[in-house]
Motif scaffolding. Structure first.
Motif, PDB file in Angstrom:
ATOM      1  N   THR A 170       0.851  -1.198   0.000  1.00  0.00           N
ATOM      2  CA  THR A 170       0.000   0.000   0.000  1.00  0.00           C
ATOM      3  C   THR A 170       0.883   1.242   0.000  1.00  0.00           C
ATOM      4  O   THR A 170       1.969   1.259   0.592  1.00  0.00           O
ATOM      5  N   PRO A 171       0.453   2.330  -0.635  1.00  0.00           N
ATOM      6  CA  PRO A 171       1.298   3.541  -0.778  1.00  0.00           C
ATOM      7  C   PRO A 171       1.756   4.123   0.557  1.00  0.00           C
ATOM      8  O   PRO A 171       2.921   4.502   0.703  1.00  0.00           O
ATOM      9  N   ILE A 172       0.858   4.179   1.548  1.00  0.00           N
ATOM     10  CA  ILE A 172       1.224   4.830   2.797  1.00  0.00           C
ATOM     11  C   ILE A 172       2.278   4.024   3.557  1.00  0.00           C
ATOM     12  O   ILE A 172       3.210   4.596   4.141  1.00  0.00           O
ATOM     13  N   VAL A 173       2.134   2.701   3.551  1.00  0.00           N
ATOM     14  CA  VAL A 173       3.123   1.864   4.247  1.00  0.00           C
ATOM     15  C   VAL A 173       4.447   1.880   3.509  1.00  0.00           C
ATOM     16  O   VAL A 173       5.522   1.963   4.120  1.00  0.00           O
ATOM     17  N   ARG A 174       4.408   1.829   2.194  1.00  0.00           N
ATOM     18  CA  ARG A 174       5.645   1.856   1.424  1.00  0.00           C
ATOM     19  C   ARG A 174       6.373   3.179   1.634  1.00  0.00           C
ATOM     20  O   ARG A 174       7.602   3.213   1.767  1.00  0.00           O
ATOM     21  N   ALA A 175       5.608   4.271   1.689  1.00  0.00           N
ATOM     22  CA  ALA A 175       6.237   5.587   1.937  1.00  0.00           C
ATOM     23  C   ALA A 175       6.855   5.635   3.320  1.00  0.00           C
ATOM     24  O   ALA A 175       7.960   6.191   3.515  1.00  0.00           O
ATOM     25  N   ALA A 176       6.176   5.041   4.316  1.00  0.00           N
ATOM     26  CA  ALA A 176       6.713   5.046   5.676  1.00  0.00           C
ATOM     27  C   ALA A 176       8.002   4.240   5.753  1.00  0.00           C
ATOM     28  O   ALA A 176       8.975   4.644   6.404  1.00  0.00           O
ATOM     29  N   LEU A 177       8.052   3.091   5.068  1.00  0.00           N
ATOM     30  CA  LEU A 177       9.271   2.269   5.097  1.00  0.00           C
ATOM     31  C   LEU A 177      10.412   2.927   4.338  1.00  0.00           C
ATOM     32  O   LEU A 177      11.589   2.772   4.699  1.00  0.00           O
ATOM     33  N   ASP A 178      10.070   3.664   3.277  1.00  0.00           N
ATOM     34  CA  ASP A 178      11.122   4.374   2.551  1.00  0.00           C
ATOM     35  C   ASP A 178      11.719   5.476   3.422  1.00  0.00           C
ATOM     36  O   ASP A 178      12.933   5.751   3.377  1.00  0.00           O
ATOM     37  N   ALA A 179      10.852   6.143   4.237  1.00  0.00           N
ATOM     38  CA  ALA A 179      11.331   7.221   5.113  1.00  0.00           C
ATOM     39  C   ALA A 179      12.108   6.674   6.298  1.00  0.00           C
ATOM     40  O   ALA A 179      13.047   7.317   6.789  1.00  0.00           O
ATOM     41  N   PHE A 180      11.723   5.505   6.771  1.00  0.00           N
ATOM     42  CA  PHE A 180      12.389   4.879   7.919  1.00  0.00           C
ATOM     43  C   PHE A 180      12.836   3.467   7.530  1.00  0.00           C
ATOM     44  O   PHE A 180      12.114   2.485   7.760  1.00  0.00           O
ATOM     45  N   PRO A 181      14.010   3.324   6.909  1.00  0.00           N
ATOM     46  CA  PRO A 181      14.454   2.026   6.387  1.00  0.00           C
ATOM     47  C   PRO A 181      14.550   0.920   7.436  1.00  0.00           C
ATOM     48  O   PRO A 181      14.407  -0.257   7.107  1.00  0.00           O
ATOM     49  N   ASP A 182      14.827   1.271   8.668  1.00  0.00           N
ATOM     50  CA  ASP A 182      14.975   0.240   9.696  1.00  0.00           C
ATOM     51  C   ASP A 182      13.651  -0.181  10.312  1.00  0.00           C
ATOM     52  O   ASP A 182      13.617  -1.024  11.213  1.00  0.00           O
ATOM     53  N   ALA A 183      12.571   0.443   9.899  1.00  0.00           N
ATOM     54  CA  ALA A 183      11.265   0.117  10.474  1.00  0.00           C
ATOM     55  C   ALA A 183      10.774  -1.232   9.958  1.00  0.00           C
ATOM     56  O   ALA A 183      11.163  -1.689   8.876  1.00  0.00           O
ATOM     57  N   GLU A 184       9.918  -1.913  10.723  1.00  0.00           N
ATOM     58  CA  GLU A 184       9.322  -3.190  10.342  1.00  0.00           C
ATOM     59  C   GLU A 184       7.826  -3.128  10.600  1.00  0.00           C
ATOM     60  O   GLU A 184       7.364  -2.382  11.470  1.00  0.00           O
ATOM     61  N   LEU A 185       7.116  -3.936   9.846  1.00  0.00           N
ATOM     62  CA  LEU A 185       5.669  -4.030  10.041  1.00  0.00           C
ATOM     63  C   LEU A 185       5.418  -4.998  11.189  1.00  0.00           C
ATOM     64  O   LEU A 185       5.607  -6.204  11.056  1.00  0.00           O
TER      65      LEU A 185
END
Length: 531
Positions: free
Chosen positions: A505-520
């Motif tokens: 989804t666009p919002i999750v992909r954008a969040a992961l791009d902004a925070f590379p170390d983040a995980e779902l």
């Protein structure tokens, strides 16, 4: 002047032993290979001939000995695939008196001392032949020490020595010996070739034999020319100036085909009392119970061939072909296959039973009982259409006002697992859910493939529970066949699919791009829809 004494009678198997490769039936590939090897001077030093009894192993070994040592009518010939049969070596080998062609029966000469005599003798050149040939029949009977003693000589024999081994049990010959020999597997001779050969022999003997009788003898020979000639010899003695199919059936204890067809008709009609009476009549006529069931198996096979449009069997009469055609049009493949399996099981039971007649009767009663059962495929189709299928017990007729148990089959495998859990077996349900992949679900037939070992009574316990829950007998098979993923694996794959859809989804992909170390860490379906 005293009259000459008559020649002693020679049985057909000896009288018509092949004297040339052209007379050797059913082994064309081997003859061609040997012919090419002789023409190109690429002859092996050791040959191993293997095959069932009576296909020509020993005869082939003698023919090879003649081919290697033939000198032709003029005495100037060399090795040939077409030995003349009239030169001194050919005649002497055919009569078994050639000094350089030694035949040994390994069944009666099994020891190392017997082989040691061969090892000592191979050092000396042939007396009169081109090659010194050793023919060892039933070579697998040699002892282990005898084989070991022969190995070195077999690997590097003198140029003037050839070894010819024959055996019916090649698996008992050591690999070290096999690797030192050129191997020829003699094939079973087809029934058509045997029948043609027996017809020629009967013509040479001046005895008329019905074609159907020749076909029966060829079938009984099971690919062996010697066995077939022995049966033909017996048939000549049994008949009076000619041989008929009925005489051959009586001689071999085969059931009358008409009686077999009548019995099969009774089985299919469910006439138990008449079928048992027919079995008793055949038994009193001297037909063995095993022969009777074999006759039924042949009939079922004939029906199958008629259904698929196979080549006509010359041993079948016109009436037999018409009966098979009628049954083929009336019976389904499923019914024919079920008949075959039931009769095959019955035949094995008769062979091992202390009371063969009683075992045959019980087997045929089982066939009649199975013919009354509903077809599983038809049941499954009716269940899929939402029908309630009443299955009445076969042991007693339904009584008016009495309701037969209903087959309440779950809609699918997942529903079946829920049914097991609801009937007080949560551990059994968990094993089905977590560790069992579905192979086949056609109520009341279930086949599963476990991903880990299950208890030995797993299938039995599951079948008992399903019978109690649904009111019918289930067949539960634990098989090693391609299967669907287990329900647990399917749930895990669905969860992963949903997880990947959330990640895309666009919002999750954008969040992961902004925070590379983040995980779902987790998600819910509501979160996905709102996203």
């Amino acid at each position: 002047m005293a009259s000459e004494s008559p020649q002693p009678y020679r049985v057909l198997a000896r009288k018509y032993r092949p004297q040339s490769f052209a007379e050797l039936i059913g082994q064309d590939a081997m003859v061609q290979t040997l012919g090419n090897a002789i023409k190109r001077d690429r002859l092996a030093h050791a040959f191993l001939l293997t095959g069932v009894r009576g296909v020509g192993k020993t005869s082939t070994a003698r023919l090879i000995a003649k081919a290697l040592n033939c000198i032709g009518p003029d005495g100037q010939g060399g090795p040939t695939i077409e030995p003349c049969g009239i030169c001194d070596p050919c005649v002497a080998i055919a009569e078994g008196r050639h000094i350089d062609v030694v035949e040994m029966d390994a069944a009666s000469h099994t020891g190392v001392d017997d082989v040691r005599e061969i090892i000592e003798a191979v050092r000396y050149a042939a007396v009169s032949a081109r090659y010194k040939v050793y023919i060892i029949d039933e070579v697998h009977m040699l002892s282990k020490n005898a084989f070991n003693a022969l190995l070195k000589t077999l690997e590097e024999p003198p140029a003037h020595v050839k070894f010819l081994f024959a055996t019916t049990e090649v698996n008992k010959v050591p690999v070290t010996v096999l690797s030192r020999c050129q191997r020829f597997d003699l094939r079973r001779i087809s029934a058509d070739q045997l029948a043609a050969h027996f017809e020629a022999v009967a013509g040479a003997e001046g005895i008329e034999v019905e074609p159907a009788a020749l076909a029966l003898i060829a079938r009984a020979a099971e690919g062996s020319a010697r066995d077939g000639l022995s049966i033909l010899d017996q048939a000549f003695a049994h008949g009076a100036g000619g041989v008929t199919a009925d005489q051959v059936r009586a001689m071999l204890g085969l059931s009358d085909r008409g009686a077999v067809r009548r019995l099969l008709g009774l089985l299919l009609a469910g006439e138990a009392r008449a079928a048992l009476a027919a079995v008793k009549d055949q038994y009193e006529l001297g037909v063995e119970p095993s022969a009777l069931i074999r006759g039924l198996l042949e009939s079922v096979h004939g029906i199958t061939r008629a259904k698929v449009g196979g080549v006509e069997d010359p041993a079948q009469s016109v009436e037999e072909r018409e009966a098979y055609a009628d049954w083929a049009s009336a019976l389904s493949y499923a019914t024919i296959h079920r008949l075959w399996q039931l009769l095959l099981k019955g035949l094995s039971e008769v062979h091992g039973a202390p009371l063969p007649l009683e075992a045959a009767e019980m087997a045929l009663l089982r066939v009649i009982h199975a013919s009354e059962l509903p077809d599983p495929g038809a049941l499954a189709e009716r269940l899929a259409n939402g029908e309630n299928i009443a299955v009445a017990p076969q042991s007693k007729p339904p009584v008016e006002g009495e309701q037969a148990p209903l087959l309440r089959a779950p809609a699918d495998f997942a529903a079946l697992v829920e049914l097991v859990a609801a009937n007080g077996k949560p551990h059994l349900a968990q094993q089905l859910h977590d560790y069992c992949g579905l192979v086949r679900y056609q109520p009341p037939d279930l086949a599963i493939r476990p991903s880990k070992p299950l208890a030995g009574e797993f299938a039995r316990d599951l079948a008992a529970l399903l019978k109690q829950a649904t009111g019918t007998v289930w067949t539960v098979g634990v098989v090693d066949s391609p299967a669907e993923p287990s329900l647990l694996e399917q749930e895990q794959m669905e969860k992963e699919r949903l997880r990947q859809s959330v990640l895309e989804t666009p919002i999750v992909r954008a969040a992961l791009d902004a925070f590379p170390d983040a995980e779902l860490a987790g998600f819910t379906l509501e979160d996905q829809r709102s996203a």
